[in-house]
Design an enzyme around this catalytic site. Structure first.
Site, PDB file in Angstrom:
ATOM      1  N   TRP A  52      -0.176  11.936  -1.964  1.00  0.00           N
ATOM      2  CA  TRP A  52      -1.552  11.603  -2.355  1.00  0.00           C
ATOM      3  C   TRP A  52      -2.190  12.737  -3.127  1.00  0.00           C
ATOM      4  CZ3 TRP A  52      -1.945   6.742  -2.466  1.00  0.00           C
ATOM      5  CH2 TRP A  52      -1.346   5.947  -1.490  1.00  0.00           C
ATOM      6  N   ASP A  74     -10.046  14.678   0.318  1.00  0.00           N
ATOM      7  CA  ASP A  74      -9.590  13.324   0.616  1.00  0.00           C
ATOM      8  C   ASP A  74      -9.341  13.266   2.118  1.00  0.00           C
ATOM      9  OD1 ASP A  74      -8.196  10.980   1.041  1.00  0.00           O
ATOM     10  OD2 ASP A  74      -6.700  11.309  -0.531  1.00  0.00           O
ATOM     11  N   LYS A  90      -7.831   3.267   6.892  1.00  0.00           N
ATOM     12  CA  LYS A  90      -6.986   3.970   7.845  1.00  0.00           C
ATOM     13  C   LYS A  90      -7.706   4.113   9.194  1.00  0.00           C
ATOM     14  CE  LYS A  90      -4.104   4.564   4.411  1.00  0.00           C
ATOM     15  NZ  LYS A  90      -4.293   5.581   3.409  1.00  0.00           N
TER      16      LYS A  90
HETATM   17  C1  LIG Z   1      -3.923   5.657   1.872  1.00  0.00           C
HETATM   18  C2  LIG Z   1      -4.337   6.917   1.227  1.00  0.00           C
HETATM   19  C3  LIG Z   1      -4.806   6.955  -0.088  1.00  0.00           C
HETATM   20  C4  LIG Z   1      -4.877   5.727  -0.964  1.00  0.00           C
HETATM   21  O1  LIG Z   1      -5.925   4.934  -0.637  1.00  0.00           O
HETATM   22  P1  LIG Z   1      -6.266   3.613  -1.480  1.00  0.00           P
HETATM   23  O2  LIG Z   1      -7.547   3.198  -0.846  1.00  0.00           O
HETATM   24  O3  LIG Z   1      -5.135   2.654  -1.272  1.00  0.00           O
HETATM   25  O4  LIG Z   1      -6.406   3.988  -2.894  1.00  0.00           O
HETATM   26  C5  LIG Z   1      -5.215   8.169  -0.596  1.00  0.00           C
HETATM   27  N1  LIG Z   1      -5.153   9.293   0.134  1.00  0.00           N
HETATM   28  C6  LIG Z   1      -4.697   9.302   1.402  1.00  0.00           C
HETATM   29  C7  LIG Z   1      -4.650  10.567   2.169  1.00  0.00           C
HETATM   30  C8  LIG Z   1      -4.267   8.111   1.986  1.00  0.00           C
HETATM   31  O5  LIG Z   1      -3.803   8.104   3.248  1.00  0.00           O
END
Ligand SMILES: *Cc1c(COP(=O)(O)O)cnc(C)c1O
Length: 358
Positions: A99, A166, A190
């Site tokens: 990511w 993030d 998540k």
């Molecule tokens: C799942 C995830 C993403 C991607 O998220 P989307 O909403 O599908 O774009 C980005 N960063 C992390 C750390 C993730 O776990």
């Protein structure tokens, strides 16, 4: 029968949030209309989005110079919105895996990107330490929890620049000091709600500093000004987020859930470390509270991975297959996963050991 859901995302949500959302789908607040057939500008929905925001502010203790936004496009859209809004000359990224790399790739379209540290040399099994952060960065981007590799920044680190984080997969799992970040964002799916809505927590003074033109929808200031209603927001996901945040508050908030998360993760890590059939590839001190990858240990590496997956399926478990970049298995232990699910997994590992140990 309700399954033990170890999915990495979208993932397990509190049952009560799903039940309340189901009821609102049929009839919102007894108004005779469904949540998804009324105007997003109606009072009934305005209350929902306002409460979602105020609950997040309360649960994370967000200072008043930050704004909470609910957007579409997922965390992946933020990978481009962040540099669009914040990158004038140079940004730093800590590369801790998939990511982080995707975020870095988008930023390169907007300016100079420095990889200030990377864990790629050891297949991202650790968090880089003692990082020398240049002070002339527009911002430093980190991924606090690496969903695929199972590593996590456990503490808020003081960097001399604006930190953008993030937190898709560890938001609300542990206490963070929001004031140490210029921006926190993530997909809700998540640990906060269903897919379809993205949370952004942004300190307002970092905006409006770049010289480029920003398309209206890509400009955070648009969404601040319009209260996340410049266009139609994802109404149903926001409703489920609100219900999930209400549930979290009723349990005692982030500190209370963190205690349970620490307990759940310890149960599983202890078993992985004890059980001769399994091992965890992640550096002990960097092990994630939320995503726990494990593989067959060296002595058992010839066992078929599908065997253990089948074994857990028979016991009502789902979502344990590991990511292809790590292999083996991965248990995601998000807030809404009960301790009973982790206990069931530990029991399965012990029973599996009794059958297969040499
Ligand atoms: C799942 C995830 C993403 C991607 O998220 P989307 O909403 O599908 O774009 C980005 N960063 C992390 C750390 C993730 O776990």
């Amino acid at each position: 029968m309700k399954k033990h859901n170890f999915s990495a995302g979208p993932s397990v949500l509190p049952r009560v949030a799903i039940e309340n959302a189901s009821a609102a789908l049929l009839d919102l607040n007894g108004i005779g209309l469904s949540l998804i057939e009324i105007s997003h500008r109606s009072n009934d929905f305005q209350q929902v989005i306002d409460e979602a925001s105020s609950l997040l502010v309360e649960l994370l203790d967000i200072p008043s110079n930050y704004k909470v936004l609910w957007l579409g496009g997922g965390a992946s859209m933020q990978f481009c919105m962040i540099p669009f809004n914040l990158l004038e000359k140079k940004a730093g990224y800590i590369n801790t895996g998939v990511w982080a790399k995707k975020a870095m790739k988008e930023a390169k379209l907007f300016g100079e990107v420095v990889e200030v540290a990377s864990s790629e040399d050891k297949n991202n099994t650790y968090i880089p330490k003692n990082i020398d952060v240049p002070t002339d960065l527009d911002y430093l981007h980190i991924t606090t929890n690496n969903t695929i590799f199972g590593t996590e920044f456990k503490t808020d680190i003081d960097y001399p620049v604006n930190v953008v984080a993030d937190m898709s997969s560890d938001i609300l799992s542990r206490k963070v000091d929001v004031s140490k970040y210029a921006m926190i964002y993530g997909g809700a799916q998540k640990n906060m709600g269903p897919a379809g809505v993205t949370f952004v927590i942004v300190r307002e003074d970092i905006l409006g500093k770049v010289s480029r033109q920003i398309p209206t929808m890509m400009d955070y200031r648009t969404h601040i000004k319009e209260g996340s209603m410049f266009n139609t927001p994802p109404v149903f996901p926001i409703y489920v987020v609100r219900e999930t945040l209400k549930w979290l508050k009723s349990l005692g908030g982030v500190e209370a859930i963190n205690k349970m998360n620490v307990e759940k993760a310890a149960l599983l890590y202890d078993e992985i470390d004890r059980n001769p059939l399994f091992s965890c590839p992640v550096n002990v001190e960097d092990r994630s509270l939320m995503n726990i990858p494990f593989v067959y240990s060296e002595a058992y590496k010839d066992l078929d991975g599908a065997l253990f997956i089948e074994f857990t399926k028979e016991r009502g478990m789902s979502g344990l297959k590991g990511h292809r970049l790590v292999g083996g298995f991965r248990a995601s232990t998000y807030n809404a996963l009960g301790k009973d699910s982790v206990e069931a997994l530990v029991q399965a590992m012990q029973d599996f050991e009794a059958i297969h140990s040499k």
